[in-house]
Structures are given as structure tokens and as C-alpha cells.
Design a protein around this motif. Structure first.
Motif, mmCIF file in Angstrom:
data_model
loop_
_atom_site.group_PDB
_atom_site.id
_atom_site.type_symbol
_atom_site.label_atom_id
_atom_site.label_comp_id
_atom_site.label_asym_id
_atom_site.label_seq_id
_atom_site.Cartn_x
_atom_site.Cartn_y
_atom_site.Cartn_z
ATOM 1 N N HIS A 20 0.879 -1.172 0.000
ATOM 2 C CA HIS A 20 0.000 0.000 0.000
ATOM 3 C C HIS A 20 0.912 1.216 0.000
ATOM 4 O O HIS A 20 1.652 1.455 0.945
ATOM 5 C CB HIS A 20 -0.892 -0.001 1.233
ATOM 6 N N VAL A 22 1.436 5.421 -0.508
ATOM 7 C CA VAL A 22 0.770 6.716 -0.426
ATOM 8 C C VAL A 22 1.821 7.790 -0.609
ATOM 9 O O VAL A 22 2.893 7.722 -0.018
ATOM 10 C CB VAL A 22 0.079 6.910 0.941
ATOM 11 N N HIS A 66 -3.267 7.146 -3.376
ATOM 12 C CA HIS A 66 -3.184 5.835 -2.737
ATOM 13 C C HIS A 66 -3.079 4.781 -3.837
ATOM 14 O O HIS A 66 -3.845 4.818 -4.796
ATOM 15 C CB HIS A 66 -4.450 5.515 -1.942
#
Length: 92
Positions: A20, A22, A66
Motif C-alpha cells: 500500500h 501513499v 493511494h
């Protein structure tokens, strides 16, 4: 309930590496909207396809991005982010 991963295969390995990611704009300036956001999405898809990165989920907000991606093991996170952020910043 058991979780079965969607394994990806290469010649020497079987893997399921998901990250993930960001990142934000400088000073969190709200610059990703309208045509800029659409162009950014298209560029990210194009770059990820060329690097064999599977996008599981992604979202572009006004001041940050994201990405939830599946990455091959031979590609480091540092190199992947460098290419995505570098190419998108130059082309935008």
C-alpha cells in the motif's frame, strides 16, 4: 474462512507481494482534480503495465495518491516509486 492469495509466477519463483503506497503533493497543495487527476491515473496505469505491476486498488485525491499494488520480487520499492513519481511529475 480461509484466505487464498492470488499467486503470481515467474520462472524461478511464486510470489504474492502487495504494498500500500501513499504519496502527497508538496505542502499538500490540492492540485489533482479534473483533467490533471485523469491524466495522472492514465500515466500511473501505463507505467505500472510496463513494469508488470498489478494495480489492485488505486485512488487519486486532491492532495495525495493511494495505490495498492502487486509487485514482482525483482523490482524494489525504491525503484518502482522512483519511476512512477519521476515519470508522472515530468509528464504532468
Amino acid at each position: 474462512m480461509r484466505y487464498y492469495a492470488n499467486y503470481r509466477k515467474t520462472s524461478p519463483s511464486v510470489y504474492d507481494l502487495n504494498y500500500h503506497l501513499v504519496w502527497i503533493t508538496k505542502y499538500r497543495q490540492p492540485v489533482f482534480f479534473g483533467d490533471v487527476a485523469q491524466r495522472l491515473r492514465d500515466l500511473i496505469r501505463e507505467i505500472c503495465k510496463s513494469l508488470d505491476i498489478g494495480i489492485i486498488r488505486g485512488h487519486v485525491l486532491k492532495d495525495h495518491v493511494h495505490l495498492f499494488v502487486s509487485v514482482p520480487p525483482e523490482l524494489s520499492i525504491r525503484k518502482m516509486m522512483g519511476r512512477i513519481k519521476g515519470k508522472t511529475s515530468r509528464k504532468l
